[in-house]
Structures are given as C-alpha cells and as structure tokens.
Design a protein around this motif. Structure first.
Motif, mmCIF file in Angstrom:
data_model
loop_
_atom_site.group_PDB
_atom_site.id
_atom_site.type_symbol
_atom_site.label_atom_id
_atom_site.label_comp_id
_atom_site.label_asym_id
_atom_site.label_seq_id
_atom_site.Cartn_x
_atom_site.Cartn_y
_atom_site.Cartn_z
ATOM 1 N N LEU A 1 0.793 -1.223 0.000
ATOM 2 C CA LEU A 1 0.000 0.000 0.000
ATOM 3 C C LEU A 1 0.826 1.273 0.000
ATOM 4 N N ALA A 2 2.093 1.172 0.332
ATOM 5 C CA ALA A 2 2.920 2.376 0.469
ATOM 6 C C ALA A 2 4.199 2.198 -0.332
ATOM 7 N N GLY A 3 4.479 3.120 -1.227
ATOM 8 C CA GLY A 3 5.632 2.991 -2.099
ATOM 9 C C GLY A 3 6.859 3.718 -1.593
ATOM 10 N N SER A 4 7.823 3.860 -2.491
ATOM 11 C CA SER A 4 9.126 4.408 -2.117
ATOM 12 C C SER A 4 9.041 5.879 -1.718
ATOM 13 N N GLU A 5 8.091 6.617 -2.284
ATOM 14 C CA GLU A 5 7.984 8.039 -1.951
ATOM 15 C C GLU A 5 7.671 8.229 -0.467
ATOM 16 N N LEU A 6 6.750 7.422 0.048
ATOM 17 C CA LEU A 6 6.413 7.512 1.465
ATOM 18 C C LEU A 6 7.571 7.020 2.323
ATOM 19 N N PHE A 7 8.275 5.986 1.877
ATOM 20 C CA PHE A 7 9.423 5.491 2.639
ATOM 21 C C PHE A 7 10.460 6.586 2.807
ATOM 22 N N VAL A 8 10.806 7.262 1.727
ATOM 23 C CA VAL A 8 11.806 8.336 1.789
ATOM 24 C C VAL A 8 11.316 9.467 2.695
ATOM 25 N N ALA A 9 10.047 9.826 2.565
ATOM 26 C CA ALA A 9 9.513 10.898 3.398
ATOM 27 C C ALA A 9 9.572 10.532 4.871
ATOM 28 N N LEU A 10 9.225 9.288 5.187
ATOM 29 C CA LEU A 10 9.234 8.866 6.577
ATOM 30 C C LEU A 10 10.651 8.818 7.133
ATOM 31 N N VAL A 11 11.607 8.340 6.342
ATOM 32 C CA VAL A 11 13.003 8.337 6.778
ATOM 33 C C VAL A 11 13.470 9.753 7.070
ATOM 34 N N GLU A 12 13.160 10.690 6.186
ATOM 35 C CA GLU A 12 13.598 12.068 6.393
ATOM 36 C C GLU A 12 12.941 12.692 7.618
ATOM 37 N N MET A 13 11.672 12.372 7.852
ATOM 38 C CA MET A 13 10.995 12.913 9.024
ATOM 39 C C MET A 13 11.588 12.371 10.312
ATOM 40 N N LEU A 14 11.911 11.083 10.334
ATOM 41 C CA LEU A 14 12.511 10.499 11.532
ATOM 42 C C LEU A 14 13.917 11.059 11.759
ATOM 43 N N GLU A 15 14.657 11.263 10.680
ATOM 44 C CA GLU A 15 15.963 11.900 10.818
ATOM 45 C C GLU A 15 15.812 13.305 11.405
ATOM 46 N N ALA A 16 14.800 14.039 10.946
ATOM 47 C CA ALA A 16 14.588 15.387 11.463
ATOM 48 C C ALA A 16 14.277 15.357 12.956
ATOM 49 N N ARG A 17 13.459 14.408 13.364
ATOM 50 C CA ARG A 17 13.156 14.294 14.798
ATOM 51 C C ARG A 17 14.421 13.923 15.577
ATOM 52 N N ASP A 18 15.216 13.005 15.039
ATOM 53 C CA ASP A 18 16.460 12.629 15.713
ATOM 54 C C ASP A 18 17.410 13.810 15.833
ATOM 55 N N ARG A 19 17.445 14.663 14.822
ATOM 56 C CA ARG A 19 18.305 15.849 14.907
ATOM 57 C C ARG A 19 17.864 16.762 16.045
ATOM 58 N N MET A 20 16.557 16.867 16.227
ATOM 59 C CA MET A 20 16.055 17.687 17.326
ATOM 60 C C MET A 20 16.482 17.095 18.669
ATOM 61 N N ILE A 21 16.403 15.775 18.788
ATOM 62 C CA ILE A 21 16.833 15.105 20.020
ATOM 63 C C ILE A 21 18.332 15.304 20.222
ATOM 64 N N ALA A 22 19.116 15.104 19.152
ATOM 65 C CA ALA A 22 20.575 15.194 19.238
ATOM 66 C C ALA A 22 21.045 16.595 19.587
ATOM 67 N N ALA A 23 20.256 17.600 19.227
ATOM 68 C CA ALA A 23 20.659 18.979 19.495
ATOM 69 C C ALA A 23 20.771 19.260 20.987
ATOM 70 N N ASP A 24 20.070 18.495 21.800
ATOM 71 C CA ASP A 24 20.136 18.681 23.247
ATOM 72 C C ASP A 24 21.237 17.857 23.896
ATOM 73 N N HIS A 25 21.988 17.093 23.093
ATOM 74 C CA HIS A 25 23.046 16.237 23.633
ATOM 75 C C HIS A 25 24.417 16.875 23.428
ATOM 76 N N PRO A 26 25.393 16.523 24.241
ATOM 77 C CA PRO A 26 26.744 17.075 24.084
ATOM 78 C C PRO A 26 27.348 16.720 22.730
#
Length: 341
Positions: free
Chosen positions: A113-138
């Motif tokens: 039901l979900a193709g490569s476009e959604l996969f790439v979008a989801l990967v990028e969104m999770l990376e963005a969230r991880d960057r926000m988390i990492a910004a608070d770390h040393p």
C-alpha cells in the motif's frame, strides 16, 4: 500532486521538505488503539523480508509503554490512507559503551500500500526528529542507524541512495530438526539449576557483562530489565538453561516459544536466544553445551525446529559455534549507519 507534512500537526515534530504521496495523512500515535494494526503490519513486513522474528500484540503494547530511548507521544508518526494504517516510524536514541551516540530511524511500511515516496519521506521525518533530540546532547560522534536485509533489495537501495552504508550483518539461523541431539557435555565444575525469582538479578547482570565487548552494546535500562522479567513470551524461565559455577552465573541460553508466531506461520519453532558466556568461562564449550541442553526442553513442548539470530562478526566466534550445533543461515539482515550532521 503531493500533500506536504505542513498539512498535519505532526509536522511540528518532524519538520522536513519531503513530500507525502497524495491521500496520505501523517499523525501522532493513538495508544493503545493503533497497536494491533501496527503490530500486524510489522510482522507481515518481517515475514516478507525473511526475518525469523515476530511480536505478539501483548509484547508490542508492553514495548510501547516505555520504548527505549523514545517517547511514543512525540517520537512516533503514523501514516494512514483513508483511515487505514499503511506505515509508521519511530525515532529513538541510545549511547553505546564506547560513547558513540546512535539515533535510530525505524520505519515500517506496508509494501502493498505504500511505495518508495512515502518510505523516503518517513526516513527524512525520523531523521529530522532525531536531529532535534541530538541537538540537546553534548558534542561527540553521532550516527543515524536503521536496518535492511537481503530479501528487501528495494529498501536497501533507497537507504544507500539516502547516504546510508552497511556496517554490520546478521543471520537468522534455523536448525531444521531437534531429533539428532549433539553430544555436548557441560564443562567440569559447572551445573545447570532451576531458575527461581531471586536468581533473576544475577542472570541479568551476567548477561549484561557478557555482552559488554560485543559490537554496538548499550547498557540495559530499567525498562529493559522489566521486560526481561515480565515479557509474556520471553520471560518463561522454565525454558532457560543457566550454568552456575558456585554462586556465579557462567553462561546462559534463554529459550522461548512464540505460540502466536508458530500458529500464524504453521510451524513448531523454539527460539534459542540470549546466548551468552562470561569471559572467564569462554573457550570451554559452554555455549554449545547450553544450546544442546535446551533442545530437550523445546522437544518436550512439541517443537520440531530451533531458531536464533547472530552477529556474523561476533568476536567470540558465535557463528562457528551455532553452525557446529546444526544451525544454518536462512536470511541476512543489515545494520546501516550514516553520520548525523
């Protein structure tokens, strides 16, 4: 025509320019209502990719009550089409014993039901969230981490195109029969004892110590310990084989049987997992002896096969031991990483 994440409240947590396919709605997790559909989809994907592992709905719910390194209220995105869940992703992080911080990108998408476009979008969104988390770390060495496998070449190709490189390979292994039991006596001076509740802290501590020199090790959390003692599938200690040397735990195999998994797949497989031997007792055949001692327990429960997973580059030579015990590889999964910048 595409629909961008700005149309959904989750965009404030997963800021990215990657578009979503038309008709896809991205939203926050609705616990516990989403769990059954999420778990069903995750298990279907694992089967399609050849992963010899699945989770029950109860295990899934317990995990998401306190997922390690992740807050399910802020770090999970669920993708829907016409109200049907077609994918989800979770951002998480942990710090390895070496001091390297790992930021996990964990996407699951229904391939029908979900193709490569959604996969790439989801990967990028999770990376963005991880960057926000990492910004608070040393400051320090930081990497994104995700997974793929030989039976999911499209996924692997997308990850490589997105800058990820393979760093580690793992086998799912199967012993096709439990009839020909290996001759593997317990080393002198050791004994296997029945597990009692008061033994659990020592068994946990021994396992943590044994894995400290393994690739990617991160110390277990309080939540990990709680799952160790109470998981509805893996905490059945009547299937464990724990070797003691006096009052010291020397090694262990914590087997389990996933009844729902077996019924769904039409098989009778017991998992011989959480295999560890502490350093002073290595190179004496203890792991092989404990694995062999586990087979009669699985046979007594009606199992006809055994399965396990292994790091192909395990420093203690685990792959050779498992092959000597009659296990053969049936699929390979890959851990991918790329620097977090």
């Amino acid at each position: 025509m595409t629909e961008t994440v700005e149309s959904d409240p989750a965009s404030r947590l997963f800021p990215t320019t990657a578009p979503l396919p038309a008709g896809v709605v991205l939203r926050h997790l609705r616990a516990p209502d989403d769990f059954h559909d999420m778990n069903t989809m995750a298990n279907a994907i694992r089967r399609a990719e050849g992963t010899d592992f699945s989770t029950t709905d109860e295990q899934f719910a317990r995990f998401y009550a306190d997922p390690p390194g992740s807050d399910p209220t802020t770090d999970v995105a669920v993708a829907e089409i016409d109200g049907q869940i077609v994918g989800y992703g979770r951002a998480a992080w942990h710090e390895e014993l070496t001091g390297i911080r790992i930021y996990e990108v964990i996407p699951f998408l229904d391939p029908a039901l979900a193709g490569s476009e959604l996969f790439v979008a989801l990967v990028e969104m999770l990376e963005a969230r991880d960057r926000m988390i990492a910004a608070d770390h040393p400051a320090g060495e930081k990497h994104f981490e995700t997974f793929g496998g030989d039976l999911a070449p499209e996924r692997d190709a997308l990850l490589r195109a997105h800058g990820y490189e393979p760093v580690r390979y793992f086998y799912s292994m199967l012993r096709p029969t439990l009839d020909d039991l290996p001759d593997a006596p317990l080393p002198d001076g050791l004994e296997i004892r029945e597990v009692h509740p008061e033994h659990l802290p020592a068994i946990w501590a021994a396992d943590q110590e044994a894995f400290r020199d393994h690739w990617g090790f991160a110390p277990g959390t309080d939540g990990d310990y709680e799952r160790f003692v109470s998981d509805p599938v893996t905490a059945d200690s009547s299937l464990w084989r724990i070797a003691w040397d006096g009052d010291e735990v020397a090694g262990q195999v914590r087997s389990f049987i996933n009844e729902e998994e077996n019924e769904r797949l039409g098989r009778l497989v017991g998992h011989t997992e959480s295999i560890s031997v502490r350093r002073p007792w290595r190179r004496r055949g203890l792991a092989r002896a404990l694995i062999a001692a586990s087979f009669p327990l699985l046979r007594a429960r009606g199992m006809t096969q055994a399965a396990l997973g292994v790091d192909t580059q395990n420093p203690s030579g685990a792959l050779r031991v498992y092959e000597a015990c009659g296990f053969v590889p049936i699929s390979r999964t890959t851990t991918y990483r790329k620097p977090l910048t």
